[in-house]
Design a protein around this motif. Structure first.
Motif, PDB file in Angstrom:
ATOM      1  N   GLN A  79       0.821  -1.216   0.000  1.00 52.96           N
ATOM      2  CA  GLN A  79       0.000   0.000   0.000  1.00 52.96           C
ATOM      3  C   GLN A  79       0.854   1.266   0.000  1.00 52.96           C
ATOM      4  O   GLN A  79       0.495   2.269  -0.630  1.00 52.96           O
ATOM      5  N   GLU A  80       1.974   1.234   0.689  1.00 54.27           N
ATOM      6  CA  GLU A  80       2.886   2.383   0.666  1.00 54.27           C
ATOM      7  C   GLU A  80       3.382   2.632  -0.762  1.00 54.27           C
ATOM      8  O   GLU A  80       3.427   3.776  -1.230  1.00 54.27           O
ATOM      9  N   LEU A  81       3.733   1.549  -1.460  1.00 56.09           N
ATOM     10  CA  LEU A  81       4.295   1.708  -2.795  1.00 56.09           C
ATOM     11  C   LEU A  81       3.220   2.053  -3.825  1.00 56.09           C
ATOM     12  O   LEU A  81       3.514   2.719  -4.824  1.00 56.09           O
ATOM     13  N   ILE A  82       1.991   1.607  -3.614  1.00 50.12           N
ATOM     14  CA  ILE A  82       0.902   2.051  -4.489  1.00 50.12           C
ATOM     15  C   ILE A  82       0.759   3.567  -4.405  1.00 50.12           C
ATOM     16  O   ILE A  82       0.613   4.253  -5.421  1.00 50.12           O
ATOM     17  N   ALA A  83       0.814   4.102  -3.182  1.00 55.05           N
ATOM     18  CA  ALA A  83       0.704   5.551  -3.000  1.00 55.05           C
ATOM     19  C   ALA A  83       1.867   6.283  -3.680  1.00 55.05           C
ATOM     20  O   ALA A  83       1.670   7.313  -4.345  1.00 55.05           O
ATOM     21  N   VAL A  84       3.079   5.747  -3.537  1.00 55.82           N
ATOM     22  CA  VAL A  84       4.239   6.363  -4.182  1.00 55.82           C
ATOM     23  C   VAL A  84       4.093   6.319  -5.705  1.00 55.82           C
ATOM     24  O   VAL A  84       4.515   7.242  -6.416  1.00 55.82           O
ATOM     25  N   SER A  85       3.452   5.257  -6.202  1.00 55.55           N
ATOM     26  CA  SER A  85       3.297   5.077  -7.654  1.00 55.55           C
ATOM     27  C   SER A  85       2.513   6.195  -8.317  1.00 55.55           C
ATOM     28  O   SER A  85       2.654   6.438  -9.517  1.00 55.55           O
ATOM     29  N   TRP A  86       1.683   6.890  -7.553  1.00 56.45           N
ATOM     30  CA  TRP A  86       0.868   7.951  -8.142  1.00 56.45           C
ATOM     31  C   TRP A  86       1.712   9.102  -8.669  1.00 56.45           C
ATOM     32  O   TRP A  86       1.247   9.846  -9.540  1.00 56.45           O
ATOM     33  N   HIS A  87       2.931   9.252  -8.150  1.00 63.75           N
ATOM     34  CA  HIS A  87       3.765  10.364  -8.619  1.00 63.75           C
ATOM     35  C   HIS A  87       5.171   9.939  -9.005  1.00 63.75           C
ATOM     36  O   HIS A  87       6.022  10.784  -9.253  1.00 63.75           O
ATOM     37  N   ASP A  88       5.417   8.621  -9.059  1.00 61.72           N
ATOM     38  CA  ASP A  88       6.744   8.127  -9.426  1.00 61.72           C
ATOM     39  C   ASP A  88       6.578   7.042 -10.488  1.00 61.72           C
ATOM     40  O   ASP A  88       6.152   5.930 -10.186  1.00 61.72           O
TER      41      ASP A  88
END
Length: 205
Positions: free
Chosen positions: A108-117
């Motif tokens: 879930q942390e990396l899904i959130a990061v994926s929105w801008h990376d």
């Protein structure tokens, strides 16, 4: 040479386990390579030697965990001794385990990061498509036994199931179960529907 290779793998694995612990405590934004090195009791230079950067370390952690869990899930759904309803119930058990192990938090942390990376998004998309493809394969095998699943294609069922689990994980981490939303219980209820379908499906001769 063989001993050095083993030592390198051991150190890398130790750093990934440390990264998982720190990520669970601090989240991606609060994760520091220095804290990970301290958790693993190795010099900070080891993180740069093994991974190059914080981002590469976390992505390698995700791929490491994701590969293990996909393999586990494939073994589950390819087990001919279990009915589909039993496999679904076991998958719900695995969700509880994955929450406890920290994998759900990492994802879930990396899904959130994926929105801008974009680089992180590329890795996470590939990992999640592995889960969706697995479910689509299960649905196609199920259709051979009980027939079409109403108006839904195998791909649509795969998307729904993946969304239910991943969305449920997100809501769980937000604390909605404590507010009265029966997230994991509702996923288990799907197993009851599958049992009903198993009971009404014709026996294959």
């Amino acid at each position: 040479m063989a001993r050095a290779a083993v030592k390198k793998i051991e150190t890398s694995t130790s750093l990934l386990e440390a990264a998982k612990k720190v990520l669970r405590r601090a989240g991606y934004a609060g994760l520091s390579t220095r804290e990970v090195a301290a958790e693993a009791a190795v010099p900070l230079s080891q993180i740069h030697y093994h991974f190059g950067s914080k981002q590469n370390m976390v992505l390698e952690l995700f791929e490491h965990l994701n590969a293990q869990l996909l393999d586990r899930q494939n073994r589950l759904f390819e087990d001919p001794s279990l009915k589909l309803s039993e496999q679904w119930s076991r998958a719900c058990d695995y969700l509880d385990e994955d929450i406890a192990s920290g994998y759900v938090r990492v994802l879930q942390e990396l899904i959130a990061v994926s929105w801008h990376d974009a680089e992180v998004a590329k890795v996470i998309r590939a990992g999640l498509m592995g889960w969706i493809d697995l479910i689509v394969g299960v649905v196609r095998r199920t259709e051979q036994m009980i027939g079409p699943l109403g108006p839904f294609s195998a791909e649509e069922v795969g998307a729904i199931a993946a969304s239910s689990f991943i969305g449920g994980e997100s809501l769980f981490l937000l604390g909605l179960e404590k507010k009265g939303a029966p997230i994991r219980a509702s996923l288990r209820r799907v197993g009851d529907l599958i049992r009903i379908a198993e009971g009404s499906s014709p026996e294959k001769g």
